[in-house]
Motif scaffolding. Structure first.
Motif, PDB file in Angstrom:
ATOM      1  N   ALA A  26       0.857  -1.187   0.000  1.00  0.00           N
ATOM      2  CA  ALA A  26       0.000   0.000   0.000  1.00  0.00           C
ATOM      3  C   ALA A  26       0.890   1.234   0.000  1.00  0.00           C
ATOM      4  CB  ALA A  26      -0.913   0.007   1.224  1.00  0.00           C
ATOM      5  N   ALA A  27       0.561   2.190  -0.858  1.00  0.00           N
ATOM      6  CA  ALA A  27       1.339   3.427  -0.938  1.00  0.00           C
ATOM      7  C   ALA A  27       0.403   4.623  -0.899  1.00  0.00           C
ATOM      8  CB  ALA A  27       2.153   3.449  -2.224  1.00  0.00           C
ATOM      9  N   TYR A  28       0.816   5.613  -0.125  1.00  0.00           N
ATOM     10  CA  TYR A  28       0.056   6.852  -0.017  1.00  0.00           C
ATOM     11  C   TYR A  28       1.060   7.992   0.127  1.00  0.00           C
ATOM     12  CZ  TYR A  28      -2.974  10.477   1.849  1.00  0.00           C
ATOM     13  OH  TYR A  28      -3.650  11.659   2.050  1.00  0.00           O
ATOM     14  N   GLY A  29       1.078   8.882  -0.849  1.00  0.00           N
ATOM     15  CA  GLY A  29       2.083   9.943  -0.815  1.00  0.00           C
ATOM     16  C   GLY A  29       3.468   9.313  -0.805  1.00  0.00           C
ATOM     17  N   GLY A  30       4.288   9.704   0.119  1.00  0.00           N
ATOM     18  CA  GLY A  30       5.628   9.126   0.251  1.00  0.00           C
ATOM     19  C   GLY A  30       5.692   7.955   1.204  1.00  0.00           C
ATOM     20  N   TYR A  31       4.535   7.516   1.720  1.00  0.00           N
ATOM     21  CA  TYR A  31       4.496   6.418   2.679  1.00  0.00           C
ATOM     22  C   TYR A  31       4.239   5.096   1.978  1.00  0.00           C
ATOM     23  CZ  TYR A  31       3.811  10.270   5.935  1.00  0.00           C
ATOM     24  OH  TYR A  31       3.948  11.441   6.647  1.00  0.00           O
ATOM     25  N   ARG A  32       4.804   4.033   2.537  1.00  0.00           N
ATOM     26  CA  ARG A  32       4.615   2.699   1.982  1.00  0.00           C
ATOM     27  C   ARG A  32       4.547   1.680   3.114  1.00  0.00           C
ATOM     28  NH1 ARG A  32       4.859   4.700  -2.374  1.00  0.00           N
ATOM     29  NH2 ARG A  32       6.336   5.295  -3.911  1.00  0.00           N
ATOM     30  N   ALA A  33       3.698   0.677   2.942  1.00  0.00           N
ATOM     31  CA  ALA A  33       3.583  -0.375   3.951  1.00  0.00           C
ATOM     32  C   ALA A  33       3.238  -1.701   3.292  1.00  0.00           C
ATOM     33  CB  ALA A  33       2.509  -0.016   4.983  1.00  0.00           C
ATOM     34  N   LEU A  34       3.669  -2.772   3.927  1.00  0.00           N
ATOM     35  CA  LEU A  34       3.269  -4.121   3.536  1.00  0.00           C
ATOM     36  C   LEU A  34       2.162  -4.546   4.486  1.00  0.00           C
ATOM     37  CD1 LEU A  34       6.717  -5.875   2.951  1.00  0.00           C
ATOM     38  CD2 LEU A  34       5.319  -4.586   1.343  1.00  0.00           C
ATOM     39  N   ILE A  35       1.074  -5.052   3.923  1.00  0.00           N
ATOM     40  CA  ILE A  35      -0.113  -5.417   4.700  1.00  0.00           C
ATOM     41  C   ILE A  35      -0.361  -6.912   4.566  1.00  0.00           C
ATOM     42  CG2 ILE A  35      -2.572  -4.974   5.077  1.00  0.00           C
ATOM     43  CD1 ILE A  35      -0.830  -2.428   5.388  1.00  0.00           C
ATOM     44  N   ASP A  36      -0.373  -7.610   5.692  1.00  0.00           N
ATOM     45  CA  ASP A  36      -0.694  -9.040   5.732  1.00  0.00           C
ATOM     46  C   ASP A  36      -2.167  -9.209   5.382  1.00  0.00           C
ATOM     47  OD1 ASP A  36      -1.644 -11.580   6.857  1.00  0.00           O
ATOM     48  OD2 ASP A  36       0.253 -11.692   7.934  1.00  0.00           O
TER      49      ASP A  36
END
Length: 88
Positions: A26-36
């Motif tokens: 998931a990416a939003y603006g400059g943020y990124r995360a991996l989601i289980d």
């Protein structure tokens, strides 16, 4: 990485040759995360609180489709688009 959905400025992608656990990016603006996918939790990276809550709610609603996509990409096939989260 193919994009499988986009809502409220959040881009959801899935990688063809990714590692377990089954997850999305998931990416939003400059943020990124991996989601289980199965546990609906961010296990790497960061998203702002509101956006993380939206992604996790979307994962709950679309868990079966997300797992189908995970299995498709793991076998080298193209994932399917998944309906975005919409304002009610």
């Amino acid at each position: 990485m193919p994009e499988i959905s986009e809502f409220f400025g959040i881009h959801i992608t899935i990688n063809y040759s990714d590692h377990n656990p089954p997850h999305i990016h998931a990416a939003y603006g400059g943020y990124r995360a991996l989601i289980d996918i199965q546990n609906q939790v961010a296990f790497k990276g960061f998203l702002p609180g509101k956006q993380l809550k939206l992604v996790l709610a979307w994962c709950v609603l679309h868990e079966a489709e997300l797992m189908e996509n995970w299995n498709l990409v793991r076998s080298g096939q193209k994932p399917r688009k998944i309906s975005p989260l919409v304002k009610g």
